[in-house]
Design a protein around this motif. Sequence first.
Motif, PDB file in Angstrom:
ATOM      1  N   ASN A  75      62.340 -16.039  20.813  1.00 21.59           N
ATOM      2  CA  ASN A  75      61.033 -16.118  20.154  1.00 21.59           C
ATOM      3  C   ASN A  75      61.129 -16.904  18.846  1.00 21.59           C
ATOM      4  OD1 ASN A  75      59.332 -14.821  21.988  1.00 21.59           O
ATOM      5  ND2 ASN A  75      59.779 -12.790  21.167  1.00 21.59           N
ATOM      6  N   ASN A  76      62.213 -16.706  18.123  1.00 21.14           N
ATOM      7  CA  ASN A  76      62.454 -17.475  16.900  1.00 21.14           C
ATOM      8  C   ASN A  76      62.511 -18.961  17.224  1.00 21.14           C
ATOM      9  OD1 ASN A  76      63.349 -18.568  14.470  1.00 21.14           O
ATOM     10  ND2 ASN A  76      64.991 -17.084  14.188  1.00 21.14           N
ATOM     11  N   ALA A  77      63.291 -19.313  18.233  1.00 21.50           N
ATOM     12  CA  ALA A  77      63.409 -20.724  18.628  1.00 21.50           C
ATOM     13  C   ALA A  77      62.071 -21.280  19.101  1.00 21.50           C
ATOM     14  CB  ALA A  77      64.464 -20.867  19.722  1.00 21.50           C
ATOM     15  N   LEU A  78      61.333 -20.477  19.867  1.00 19.82           N
ATOM     16  CA  LEU A  78      60.025 -20.931  20.360  1.00 19.82           C
ATOM     17  C   LEU A  78      59.055 -21.241  19.228  1.00 19.82           C
ATOM     18  CD1 LEU A  78      59.305 -18.602  23.426  1.00 19.82           C
ATOM     19  CD2 LEU A  78      59.443 -21.110  23.468  1.00 19.82           C
ATOM     20  N   SER A  79      59.162 -20.512  18.133  1.00 23.79           N
ATOM     21  CA  SER A  79      58.252 -20.741  17.011  1.00 23.79           C
ATOM     22  C   SER A  79      58.443 -22.123  16.393  1.00 23.79           C
ATOM     23  CB  SER A  79      58.449 -19.657  15.940  1.00 23.79           C
ATOM     24  OG  SER A  79      59.694 -19.804  15.260  1.00 23.79           O
ATOM     25  N   HIS A  80      59.585 -22.748  16.687  1.00 22.59           N
ATOM     26  CA  HIS A  80      59.863 -24.088  16.163  1.00 22.59           C
ATOM     27  C   HIS A  80      59.765 -25.165  17.241  1.00 22.59           C
ATOM     28  CE1 HIS A  80      61.372 -22.228  12.454  1.00 22.59           C
ATOM     29  NE2 HIS A  80      62.066 -21.396  13.217  1.00 22.59           N
ATOM     30  N   ALA A  81      59.597 -24.751  18.486  1.00 20.12           N
ATOM     31  CA  ALA A  81      59.651 -25.694  19.612  1.00 20.12           C
ATOM     32  C   ALA A  81      58.343 -26.442  19.780  1.00 20.12           C
ATOM     33  CB  ALA A  81      59.997 -24.948  20.890  1.00 20.12           C
ATOM     34  N   GLY A 171      52.562 -14.373  26.667  1.00 17.72           N
ATOM     35  CA  GLY A 171      52.837 -13.775  25.365  1.00 17.72           C
ATOM     36  C   GLY A 171      54.255 -13.882  24.860  1.00 17.72           C
ATOM     37  N   GLY A 172      55.040 -14.817  25.405  1.00 18.84           N
ATOM     38  CA  GLY A 172      56.414 -14.980  24.937  1.00 18.84           C
ATOM     39  C   GLY A 172      57.321 -13.859  25.417  1.00 18.84           C
ATOM     40  N   TYR A 173      58.466 -13.721  24.746  1.00 18.00           N
ATOM     41  CA  TYR A 173      59.464 -12.725  25.134  1.00 18.00           C
ATOM     42  C   TYR A 173      59.194 -11.391  24.455  1.00 18.00           C
ATOM     43  CZ  TYR A 173      62.133 -16.580  27.129  1.00 18.00           C
ATOM     44  OH  TYR A 173      62.530 -17.654  27.888  1.00 18.00           O
ATOM     45  N   ASP A 174      59.428 -10.330  25.181  1.00 14.62           N
ATOM     46  CA  ASP A 174      59.259  -8.977  24.671  1.00 14.62           C
ATOM     47  C   ASP A 174      60.556  -8.562  23.964  1.00 14.62           C
ATOM     48  OD1 ASP A 174      58.997  -6.282  24.227  1.00 14.62           O
ATOM     49  OD2 ASP A 174      58.385  -5.769  26.261  1.00 14.62           O
ATOM     50  N   PRO A 175      60.553  -8.421  22.625  1.00 10.86           N
ATOM     51  CA  PRO A 175      61.792  -8.089  21.905  1.00 10.86           C
ATOM     52  C   PRO A 175      62.404  -6.754  22.317  1.00 10.86           C
ATOM     53  CG  PRO A 175      60.098  -8.862  20.381  1.00 10.86           C
ATOM     54  CD  PRO A 175      59.423  -8.645  21.711  1.00 10.86           C
ATOM     55  N   SER A 176      61.600  -5.872  22.912  1.00 11.34           N
ATOM     56  CA  SER A 176      62.143  -4.580  23.330  1.00 11.34           C
ATOM     57  C   SER A 176      62.940  -4.681  24.626  1.00 11.34           C
ATOM     58  CB  SER A 176      61.012  -3.558  23.514  1.00 11.34           C
ATOM     59  OG  SER A 176      60.221  -3.858  24.659  1.00 11.34           O
ATOM     60  N   ILE A 177      62.814  -5.814  25.327  1.00  8.23           N
ATOM     61  CA  ILE A 177      63.577  -6.070  26.556  1.00  8.23           C
ATOM     62  C   ILE A 177      64.631  -7.117  26.218  1.00  8.23           C
ATOM     63  CG2 ILE A 177      63.493  -6.816  28.966  1.00  8.23           C
ATOM     64  CD1 ILE A 177      62.012  -4.245  28.547  1.00  8.23           C
ATOM     65  N   LYS A 178      65.833  -6.675  25.917  1.00  5.71           N
ATOM     66  CA  LYS A 178      66.842  -7.608  25.417  1.00  5.71           C
ATOM     67  C   LYS A 178      67.495  -8.431  26.525  1.00  5.71           C
ATOM     68  CE  LYS A 178      67.754  -5.077  21.179  1.00  5.71           C
ATOM     69  NZ  LYS A 178      68.769  -4.490  20.269  1.00  5.71           N
ATOM     70  N   ASP A 181      65.331 -12.341  31.261  1.00  2.00           N
ATOM     71  CA  ASP A 181      64.998 -13.285  32.331  1.00  2.00           C
ATOM     72  C   ASP A 181      64.108 -12.674  33.415  1.00  2.00           C
ATOM     73  OD1 ASP A 181      66.654 -15.134  31.068  1.00  2.00           O
ATOM     74  OD2 ASP A 181      68.401 -14.542  32.224  1.00  2.00           O
ATOM     75  N   PHE A 182      64.390 -11.450  33.798  1.00  2.00           N
ATOM     76  CA  PHE A 182      63.663 -10.810  34.896  1.00  2.00           C
ATOM     77  C   PHE A 182      62.195 -10.604  34.529  1.00  2.00           C
ATOM     78  CE2 PHE A 182      63.116  -6.677  37.478  1.00  2.00           C
ATOM     79  CZ  PHE A 182      62.652  -7.369  38.586  1.00  2.00           C
ATOM     80  N   GLN A 183      61.946 -10.082  33.348  1.00  3.04           N
ATOM     81  CA  GLN A 183      60.568  -9.835  32.933  1.00  3.04           C
ATOM     82  C   GLN A 183      59.771 -11.138  32.862  1.00  3.04           C
ATOM     83  OE1 GLN A 183      59.570  -8.738  28.801  1.00  3.04           O
ATOM     84  NE2 GLN A 183      58.475  -6.978  29.658  1.00  3.04           N
ATOM     85  N   MET A 184      60.359 -12.172  32.293  1.00  5.56           N
ATOM     86  CA  MET A 184      59.651 -13.446  32.172  1.00  5.56           C
ATOM     87  C   MET A 184      59.375 -14.050  33.546  1.00  5.56           C
ATOM     88  SD  MET A 184      58.184 -15.507  30.093  1.00  5.56           S
ATOM     89  CE  MET A 184      58.823 -15.196  28.451  1.00  5.56           C
ATOM     90  N   THR A 185      60.325 -13.944  34.461  1.00  6.10           N
ATOM     91  CA  THR A 185      60.119 -14.448  35.820  1.00  6.10           C
ATOM     92  C   THR A 185      58.916 -13.778  36.477  1.00  6.10           C
ATOM     93  OG1 THR A 185      62.498 -14.884  36.092  1.00  6.10           O
ATOM     94  CG2 THR A 185      61.179 -14.743  38.094  1.00  6.10           C
ATOM     95  N   LEU A 186      58.872 -12.444  36.412  1.00  4.94           N
ATOM     96  CA  LEU A 186      57.769 -11.709  37.028  1.00  4.94           C
ATOM     97  C   LEU A 186      56.441 -12.012  36.363  1.00  4.94           C
ATOM     98  CD1 LEU A 186      59.318  -8.163  37.645  1.00  4.94           C
ATOM     99  CD2 LEU A 186      58.842  -9.929  39.343  1.00  4.94           C
ATOM    100  N   ARG A 187      56.424 -12.053  35.052  1.00  3.28           N
ATOM    101  CA  ARG A 187      55.170 -12.278  34.339  1.00  3.28           C
ATOM    102  C   ARG A 187      54.559 -13.634  34.675  1.00  3.28           C
ATOM    103  NH1 ARG A 187      55.916 -10.066  28.114  1.00  3.28           N
ATOM    104  NH2 ARG A 187      55.406  -7.887  28.526  1.00  3.28           N
ATOM    105  N   ILE A 188      55.393 -14.640  34.748  1.00  3.65           N
ATOM    106  CA  ILE A 188      54.882 -15.985  35.036  1.00  3.65           C
ATOM    107  C   ILE A 188      54.334 -16.061  36.454  1.00  3.65           C
ATOM    108  CG2 ILE A 188      55.658 -18.376  35.435  1.00  3.65           C
ATOM    109  CD1 ILE A 188      57.305 -18.128  32.878  1.00  3.65           C
ATOM    110  N   ALA A 189      55.022 -15.426  37.401  1.00  3.11           N
ATOM    111  CA  ALA A 189      54.525 -15.409  38.779  1.00  3.11           C
ATOM    112  C   ALA A 189      53.251 -14.575  38.884  1.00  3.11           C
ATOM    113  CB  ALA A 189      55.594 -14.866  39.716  1.00  3.11           C
TER     114      ALA A 189
END
Length: 294
Positions: A75-81, A171-178, A181-189
């Motif tokens: 998320n930090n990196a994304l804020s600059h991307a 909504g980007g990455y969930d910081p509570s899920i360290k 990859d799995f959560q982001m894959t499902l959310r996008i689909a």
Amino acid sequence: MKWPLVSVLVPCFNHELYIEECLLSILQQDYDNFELIVVNDGSTDASASKIEALRQVYDFQFYQQENKGVSAALNNALSHARGEFVITHDSDDVMLAGRIQRQVSYMLDHPEVGLLGAKVIYIDSNGKPLKHKISSDTRVQRWSFDELLADAYAVGAPVALYRREAIDKVGGYDPSIKVQDFQMTLRIAEVGYKVDILPDRVTLYRRHETNISKTAYKSQLTYDLKVIEVYRDNPAYEAGRLAIINKALKESVVMDKKFARGLFASVPVHRWNRLTWKRFRHFVFKYSKPKGAQ
């Protein structure tokens, strides 16, 4: 000012042995319309100094934070991307030549795809290729949300290229899920983007004793079960839960038999699949001490 088409994000935690090779493999790609953003996630080794030494030569973006985990670092990196496409690359892996060009070309031709994966070549801690089964299938695989959930399939950081709008939409990455990859894959689909997997091998994936799959399989199990809890009413939920448990059993039948015993008991036997039975055979026979052993 021309903005890059691709942002390559590299979160790093205590990978002083591998970070230079990792970053050079990215910087030496035959594709130049990208930016590199590295976030040091509170490393306690020499990772930061090695990154900074390379930054003095190649002038990429480098940020430091207290140790908060991979998701927070991304998320930090994304804020600059600034890129339309985002690559997440683990700091102990090696990007193969032509990877960015190949994946970007595919995404430009397939605007319906929100997440693109590929294949890897496994290497050991010293960079030596490991023997593993290689599929001869040269087709592009397209996964539906239900298939991803049922198989607990994650498009991993070593091969993932995201459409930035897809990341923003969920909504980007969930910081509570360290283990993210799995959560982001499902959310996008889930929000309607296609998830495709190229047959190309684009990364050298390093297997060593500090891999999360070996050192944190219990926490990964917790995170993955938390991820799918919101899909409990989906018909694929139970299959996905079993797939997650099977992943945890791979290490636990060797490392913690008491924990493995509890995992087996958490699933009714009539729901076990072939992989569960394979894990059970390892649990009972392969890793049991012979009678009389001390």
